[in-house]
Design a protein around this motif. Structure first.
Motif: not given
Length: 164
Positions: A66-76, A78-95
């Motif tokens: 985000g950015y600082k607007n005066g004394s307040a911090f404005v959170e954006i 779209e800038l927050i990282p999103e971790i996408i983890v696939p659903d591995l239920t029924g997956f045959k291989l081991k990690p």
């Protein structure tokens, strides 16, 4: 600036005058950057309330969300990282894959292998059924026969990866 030189018993003594501040000592902190963890507890408390513009807040390579607007911090959002983890239920291989496994090396695909993997089955069926026209072209082309060379190569590489 004048230099006085004295000689005693073959040794030469030179006296000089320095106009710079002493670089060693506890009072000369201007040459040392004070980042987040370097200052005292009082300094950190003052920086948390109202940061001094000359003392940068070190982010350790983390991008701002985000950015600082005066004394307040404005959170954006779209800038927050999103971790996408696939659903591995029924997956045959081991990690985990052991480092002791041998490397799988696939030789480059030859045109003969590509032709054999994609077209041979349909051509033999058409030949046995008598469905070949002039110049031995199929009268009823299948989806595999309508593929472009790039699409055929992708299909064969996916077949090879399933086998291995």
């Amino acid at each position: 600036m004048e230099l006085n030189m004295l000689t005693a018993f073959g040794k030469q003594f030179v006296r000089g005058i320095s106009t710079t501040a002493c670089a060693c000592g506890k009072r000369n902190f201007k040459k040392f950057p004070i980042y987040n963890k370097r200052g005292t507890k009082d300094f950190k408390a003052k920086q948390a309330k109202s940061p001094h513009p000359d003392v940068p807040i070190h982010t350790y390579g983390v991008r701002p969300i985000g950015y600082k607007n005066g004394s307040a911090f404005v959170e954006i959002k779209e800038l927050i990282p999103e971790i996408i983890v696939p659903d591995l239920t029924g997956f045959k291989l081991k990690p985990y894959v052991s480092y002791r496994t041998s490397d799988i090396v696939q030789p480059p695909l030859t045109p003969e292998e590509l032709f054999g993997a994609v077209y041979v089955k349909k051509i033999t069926e058409d030949f046995k059924a008598g469905k070949l026209g002039p110049d031995n072209q199929s009268l009823e082309p299948s989806a595999a026969e309508r593929l472009t060379p790039e699409e055929a190569k992708e299909k064969v590489s996916s077949i090879r990866s399933d086998i291995v």
